[in-house]
Design an enzyme around this catalytic site. Sequence first.
Site, PDB file in Angstrom:
ATOM      1  N   ASP A  59      32.138 -59.168  50.060  1.00  0.00           N
ATOM      2  CA  ASP A  59      32.075 -57.697  50.161  1.00  0.00           C
ATOM      3  C   ASP A  59      31.052 -57.136  49.164  1.00  0.00           C
ATOM      4  O   ASP A  59      31.322 -56.148  48.476  1.00  0.00           O
ATOM      5  CB  ASP A  59      33.453 -57.079  49.915  1.00  0.00           C
ATOM      6  CG  ASP A  59      33.526 -55.613  50.348  1.00  0.00           C
ATOM      7  OD1 ASP A  59      32.718 -55.220  51.218  1.00  0.00           O
ATOM      8  OD2 ASP A  59      34.382 -54.876  49.821  1.00  0.00           O
ATOM      9  N   ASN A  64      30.091 -52.151  44.484  1.00  0.00           N
ATOM     10  CA  ASN A  64      30.774 -53.241  43.786  1.00  0.00           C
ATOM     11  C   ASN A  64      29.897 -53.899  42.732  1.00  0.00           C
ATOM     12  O   ASN A  64      30.184 -55.008  42.279  1.00  0.00           O
ATOM     13  CB  ASN A  64      31.253 -54.292  44.794  1.00  0.00           C
ATOM     14  CG  ASN A  64      32.415 -53.782  45.622  1.00  0.00           C
ATOM     15  OD1 ASN A  64      33.118 -52.852  45.217  1.00  0.00           O
ATOM     16  ND2 ASN A  64      32.628 -54.379  46.786  1.00  0.00           N
ATOM     17  N   ASP A  80      35.567 -56.041  42.470  1.00  0.00           N
ATOM     18  CA  ASP A  80      36.298 -55.972  43.740  1.00  0.00           C
ATOM     19  C   ASP A  80      36.223 -57.280  44.526  1.00  0.00           C
ATOM     20  O   ASP A  80      35.474 -57.413  45.495  1.00  0.00           O
ATOM     21  CB  ASP A  80      35.796 -54.811  44.601  1.00  0.00           C
ATOM     22  CG  ASP A  80      36.777 -54.481  45.725  1.00  0.00           C
ATOM     23  OD1 ASP A  80      37.719 -55.272  45.936  1.00  0.00           O
ATOM     24  OD2 ASP A  80      36.594 -53.454  46.394  1.00  0.00           O
TER      25      ASP A  80
END
Length: 260
Positions: A59, A64, A80
């Site tokens: 992700d 992030n 994250d």
Amino acid sequence: MFETPERVFVVMEKLHGDMLEMILSSEKGRLPERITKFLVTQILVALRHLHFKNIVHCDLKPENVLLASADPFPQVKLCDFGFARIIGEKSFRRSVVGTPAYLAPEVLRNRGYNRSLDMWSVGVIIYVSLSGTFPFNEDEDIHDQIQNAAFMYPPNPWRETSSDAIDLINNLLQVKMRKRYSVDKTLNHTWLQDYQTWLDLRELECKIGERYISHESDDHRWEAYADEHCIQYPPHLLPQPSIEPEDAEMRALGERVSIL
């Protein structure tokens, strides 16, 4: 984290926003190539460590990528890991993970994936950083666009961008996983093998007091580059001569005598 007999204390590091905030708050709504190279190299070094440990982030996106300071050239940290997967687990190769705009084609096709999943996301991050826009239009069927790598480089702002940056993005946003650049191949790409980027990263390491991004084996190459181009190599980045024990003792003795 440290403990006392009564309680456990968790020491939290103070951070200063994320990469997306940095992009949106920049003067042109996008980052200069110099800052993008600096940030992306740090992302790649972190990814190389994760991939070596058989961990895929799954992700990656500017939100992030956290910034450790408000400096124009900050240290970055990935966060994250809620979608992260370990290679070899049953859940790894089939579950749909990540944020739609950054998803790789193989995830959408549910055909299984590997480390190269993160590299597609790096390509999107570079595109977003340098243009302030997504390569894929979210107002249309984004899944079809991603699966066909249907994206373009509009003259504004890409006419101002180096061909090396565009070449790297093209090699990361490859539909076929085997054609997509790996972490090491990306780090060795011409766009990131840049003298100014090297200096910026070395200055960060000096400020932090730890060498974890660059490697001393490359020092001579960049010193030679500076010499060849008649550029003064920063003296504080030159290797310091080691002090023999006898010399250290004589220096300490001299200091004591001067005090007396």
